[in-house]
Design an enzyme around this catalytic site. Structure first.
Site, mmCIF file in Angstrom:
data_model
loop_
_atom_site.group_PDB
_atom_site.id
_atom_site.type_symbol
_atom_site.label_atom_id
_atom_site.label_comp_id
_atom_site.label_asym_id
_atom_site.label_seq_id
_atom_site.Cartn_x
_atom_site.Cartn_y
_atom_site.Cartn_z
ATOM 1 N N PHE A 124 -0.994 -3.231 7.874
ATOM 2 C CA PHE A 124 -1.694 -4.073 8.857
ATOM 3 C C PHE A 124 -1.218 -5.524 8.803
ATOM 4 C CE2 PHE A 124 -5.375 -6.453 10.526
ATOM 5 C CZ PHE A 124 -5.521 -5.805 11.750
ATOM 6 N N GLU A 125 -0.770 -5.978 7.635
ATOM 7 C CA GLU A 125 -0.335 -7.373 7.482
ATOM 8 C C GLU A 125 1.127 -7.579 7.881
ATOM 9 O OE1 GLU A 125 -2.400 -5.931 5.017
ATOM 10 O OE2 GLU A 125 -4.044 -7.070 5.930
ATOM 11 N N VAL B 61 1.469 5.020 6.074
ATOM 12 C CA VAL B 61 0.045 5.188 6.377
ATOM 13 C C VAL B 61 -0.259 6.682 6.325
ATOM 14 C CG1 VAL B 61 -1.778 4.811 8.074
ATOM 15 C CG2 VAL B 61 0.049 3.116 7.825
ATOM 16 N N PHE C 244 0.868 -1.185 0.000
ATOM 17 C CA PHE C 244 0.000 0.000 0.000
ATOM 18 C C PHE C 244 0.907 1.237 0.000
ATOM 19 C CE2 PHE C 244 -3.409 2.784 1.143
ATOM 20 C CZ PHE C 244 -4.591 2.087 0.941
ATOM 21 N N HIS D 132 -9.092 4.476 8.797
ATOM 22 C CA HIS D 132 -8.474 3.338 9.481
ATOM 23 C C HIS D 132 -7.069 3.679 9.969
ATOM 24 C CE1 HIS D 132 -11.691 1.081 7.877
ATOM 25 N NE2 HIS D 132 -11.157 0.756 6.736
HETATM 26 N N1 INI Z 1 -2.273 0.259 4.482
HETATM 27 C C1 INI Z 1 -1.154 1.007 4.508
HETATM 28 O O1 INI Z 1 -0.050 0.450 4.592
HETATM 29 N N2 INI Z 1 -1.225 2.359 4.425
HETATM 30 C C2 INI Z 1 -2.419 3.010 4.333
HETATM 31 O O2 INI Z 1 -2.417 4.269 4.252
HETATM 32 C C3 INI Z 1 -3.612 2.255 4.299
HETATM 33 N N3 INI Z 1 -4.871 2.894 4.146
HETATM 34 O O3 INI Z 1 -4.895 4.112 3.909
HETATM 35 O O4 INI Z 1 -5.916 2.255 4.248
HETATM 36 C C4 INI Z 1 -3.513 0.842 4.382
HETATM 37 N N4 INI Z 1 -4.602 0.074 4.361
HETATM 38 C C5 INI Z 1 -4.584 -1.333 4.116
HETATM 39 C C6 INI Z 1 -4.366 -2.139 5.388
HETATM 40 O O5 INI Z 1 -3.011 -2.050 5.817
HETATM 41 C C7 INI Z 1 -4.674 -3.608 5.130
HETATM 42 O O6 INI Z 1 -3.892 -4.085 4.075
HETATM 43 C C8 INI Z 1 -6.159 -3.853 4.781
HETATM 44 O O7 INI Z 1 -7.004 -3.250 5.759
HETATM 45 C C9 INI Z 1 -6.471 -5.349 4.725
HETATM 46 O O8 INI Z 1 -6.247 -5.967 5.994
#
Ligand code: INI
Length: 163
Positions: free
Chosen positions: A61-62, A85, A26, A92
């Site tokens: 998140f992963e 992020v 992401f 989120h």
């Molecule tokens: N993940 C990020 O690494 N940065 C972000 O800014 C972000 N936003 O904006 O939502 C983000 N979302 C995805 C999250 O990490 C997970 O991959 C997703 O929720 C699936 O579990």
């Protein structure tokens, strides 16, 4: 006769250190820059390219799960999580940041392996640009030097029970 104090301080020498880097896809345009800063810092401090392992996951998140799996292999001296992020982009953001930072602390305490928080959290894209290799430096590079220092510091602390 007075004894000198014991100073424990990790050297910034990455020779022989095995480092795992887990990157979130992401916002990958920025995360690629963090990864390149981290690899560059590790290699300039003496790490071998063959001792660096890079894994990609969908989002920040992963990252903790993969970091935990890597930590449990016992094959790493330090682990780094890299992600970006951007607050403006999602509601989120706060949840992701707090979950990820708590998980990193928990994994490092559980496994005894330093887990470095290289997730850039910003209010907007401009700040993400600044922290991934422009005017505010490269958070990937600083995460790498933290990993080197912590890995070397932990090697100085004996794990045996002898007091
Ligand atoms: N993940 C990020 O690494 N940065 C972000 O800014 C972000 N936003 O904006 O939502 C983000 N979302 C995805 C999250 O990490 C997970 O991959 C997703 O929720 C699936 O579990």
């Amino acid at each position: 006769m007075s004894k000198e104090l014991t100073l424990l301080e990790g050297k910034l020498d990455a020779t022989g250190l095995r480092v795992g880097i887990v990157c979130a896809r992401f916002n990958s345009i920025f995360v690629e820059q963090l990864l390149s800063g981290a690899k560059d810092a590790l290699i300039r401090h003496g790490a071998s390219e063959s001792d660096i392992t890079v894994a990609w996951v969908p989002g920040s998140f992963e990252t903790p799960l993969v970091i935990q799996k890597l930590a449990k292999t016992g094959k790493f001296d330090a682990l780094i999580g890299l992600g970006v992020v951007i607050q403006g982009a999602t509601q989120h953001a706060n949840m992701i940041n707090s979950e990820v930072s708590k998980s990193y602390a928990q994994i490092s305490l559980e496994t005894g392996i330093p887990v470095v928080y290289g997730v850039v959290t910003t209010e907007n894209i401009e700040q993400a640009i600044e922290r991934s290799g422009s005017k505010a430096g490269n958070r990937g590079a600083s995460a790498a030097t933290t990993a080197i220092e912590m890995a070397n510091l932990l090697k100085l602390i004996p794990s045996a029970a002898k007091k």
